[in-house]
Design an enzyme around this catalytic site. Sequence first.
Site, PDB file in Angstrom:
ATOM      1  N   SER A 188       1.797 -10.264   1.877  1.00 26.02           N
ATOM      2  CA  SER A 188       2.048  -8.908   2.366  1.00 26.02           C
ATOM      3  C   SER A 188       1.013  -8.555   3.410  1.00 26.02           C
ATOM      4  O   SER A 188      -0.181  -8.784   3.231  1.00 26.02           O
ATOM      5  CB  SER A 188       1.977  -7.905   1.214  1.00 26.02           C
ATOM      6  OG  SER A 188       2.126  -6.591   1.687  1.00 26.02           O
TER       7      SER A 188
ATOM      8  N   LYS B  87       0.819  -1.207   0.000  1.00 30.00           N
ATOM      9  CA  LYS B  87       0.000   0.000   0.000  1.00 30.00           C
ATOM     10  C   LYS B  87       0.856   1.262   0.000  1.00 30.00           C
ATOM     11  O   LYS B  87       0.462   2.292  -0.563  1.00 30.00           O
ATOM     12  CB  LYS B  87      -0.921   0.014   1.221  1.00 30.00           C
ATOM     13  CG  LYS B  87      -2.047  -1.009   1.171  1.00 30.00           C
ATOM     14  CD  LYS B  87      -3.083  -0.649   0.126  1.00 30.00           C
ATOM     15  CE  LYS B  87      -4.294  -1.546   0.202  1.00 30.00           C
ATOM     16  NZ  LYS B  87      -5.314  -1.212  -0.816  1.00 30.00           N
TER      17      LYS B  87
END
Length: 662
Positions: free
Chosen positions: A464, A169
Amino acid sequence: MEALSFAPPQPRLCRPKFSTPIKSPNNGVLRSTAATKIRPYIVAVLSKQTAEISPVPAVASREKPLQAAPLYRVSPDSLLYPAGFLGAVPEPPLADGDGIIDAMEYLTNILSSRVYDVAVESPLQFASKLSERLGVNMFLSRERIYNRSCPLIMYLNFKLAANRVFSFKLRGAYNMMAKLPKEQLEKGVICSSAGNHAQGVALAAQKLGCDAVIVMPVTTPEIKWKSVKRLGATVVLVGDSYDEAQAYAKKRGEEEGRTFVPPFDHPHVIMGQGTVGMEIVRQIQSPIHAIFVPVGGGGLIAGIAAYVKRVSPEQRFQFIVSKRAAGVGWMVGGAMGCVLMTCQVSTQAIGEPTMVKIIGVEPADANAMALSLHHGQRVMLDQVGGFADGVAVKVVGEETFRLCRELIDGVVLVSRDAICASIKDMFEEKRSILEPAGALALAGAEAYCKYYGLKDENIVAIASGANMNFDRLRLVTELADVGRKREAVLATFLPEEPGSFKQFCELVGPMNITEFKYRFNSDEEAARVFYSVGLHTDLELGAMVDRMESSQLRTLDLTDNNLVKDHLRYLMGGRSNVENELLCRFIFPERPGALMKFLDAFSPRWNISLFHYRAQGETGANVLVGIQVAQTEMDEFQSRANGLGYDYVVESDNEAFQLLMH
């Protein structure tokens, strides 16, 4: 139990959950449908609410405002297919000239992305234990790496640890913000998020020297909003849901002239996240069968597909790690090409060339992208599962959907149990604990390899996200063996007579009983026994059930029944017949006053006959409630339940409840 503490009730919000009236408690709920599609292994239902659905705003690929069409509401369970099956295979629209330009723009912008101002290249890790068990070469692309065997990688990871953000992100948020004009950046940015996107925006703002406001739901765990605040951003807690927080953020952004930074639906965000695909291709020169990507709004998979599908050459060779060296550590990576190889490697020619598959992975109860691809248009989920909260999105992005429809190869759906099993697999493989969304792609990769029987192929899974709440680990531990098919949950009916328990144990045979719950009931001729057994194969379980049935002991396999695993296993012994009992599962926001708000809506109007709360470390508490509601009062109940604002599902027709509790 914070959700059950008392405090003044909060303002109500409307979130209707039924498109048709509720029937009697014993007859369940009907859903209206406008169209039904049936494909092999797939049953999908597309429905539209009676009331007109408000359009969901999105960002177009050229950043020009487009008028969004109303979105159809669909149920996540309207699209079902076996674990590991590659479904929701898109049918791309006819290509046009603009599509070619878009492809080149994405490619060049990913190559020139500025994400490496704040991020480092994520080295791939070879998962030796998983590879040996699955018979493939499994590589993990992780944003959080620490390895003592290479000084360069140690340095890079110390740099990453200093940034304190371990998610892709950060790449998208920074890439978009770094491209903003200086005068626009000086006015500040704003975003809405309850997780990694919030941290990414906060760190990007810190690096670029601009002011950032992060809007988060009031249900956000303290550990998450405090981590964002430590990065220097202003944190504002608004609303019980992400939708309310987003609405506030966009309104405040317009009022203060701030730029709203979306989590996925913006070309520059997609390009920043697409650098993950660039790193994978750069580090593995040999053919890759498939890259598995977790899907929420679609930003990561759209970016990876935009790069890999344009750059990766057709494959003509197969990359093989020798079986003799399968247990030896392997790492490929580093921004400057640091490579550690202790396995014997060879290549061999294979048949017709194939392109790398880009496969999305979604939870079965949060499958917005799969349903959108299946119907050929974006749809809105009427409810979304919250276990993998990092991908719990009701509507995918407009631009991400356009790219996925054109570029990806399909979507694999996985269960909550499978995600828990993959969290355990990662811990055993690398001694690292992933959050549910972080383990999502690995769960899909494992299921896909088993379903299609892949051997000696190169598989990459994106792992992740490490925002794991400690409270959630208990649930992960309980369900991991179920997800691995190493434990099964069953119920057997035993006669209430001496010697029946001994007979039961003999019929279980060599299977290991891991849980057993029984309570004597003098009013019944047969007792319901709830138990769990360890198992290794489906054949062993089937043989045990056959032994039970042949001895006139009715046995039910409840392994896939979430109501049993979340609630009924803890309520054994509390069976009773309650007149007009309506059974519902509510999601209470984890904040003071949630229980009082619930009671104000239903009590003393109706009697509450059952109440079971189970904390799962999510933003909402999973609460099972029994309420005595007469058939003539169903409309009133529905109105009050919709006005309460809590997501809920009627479970009165659940077979396990009828058998175990009534």
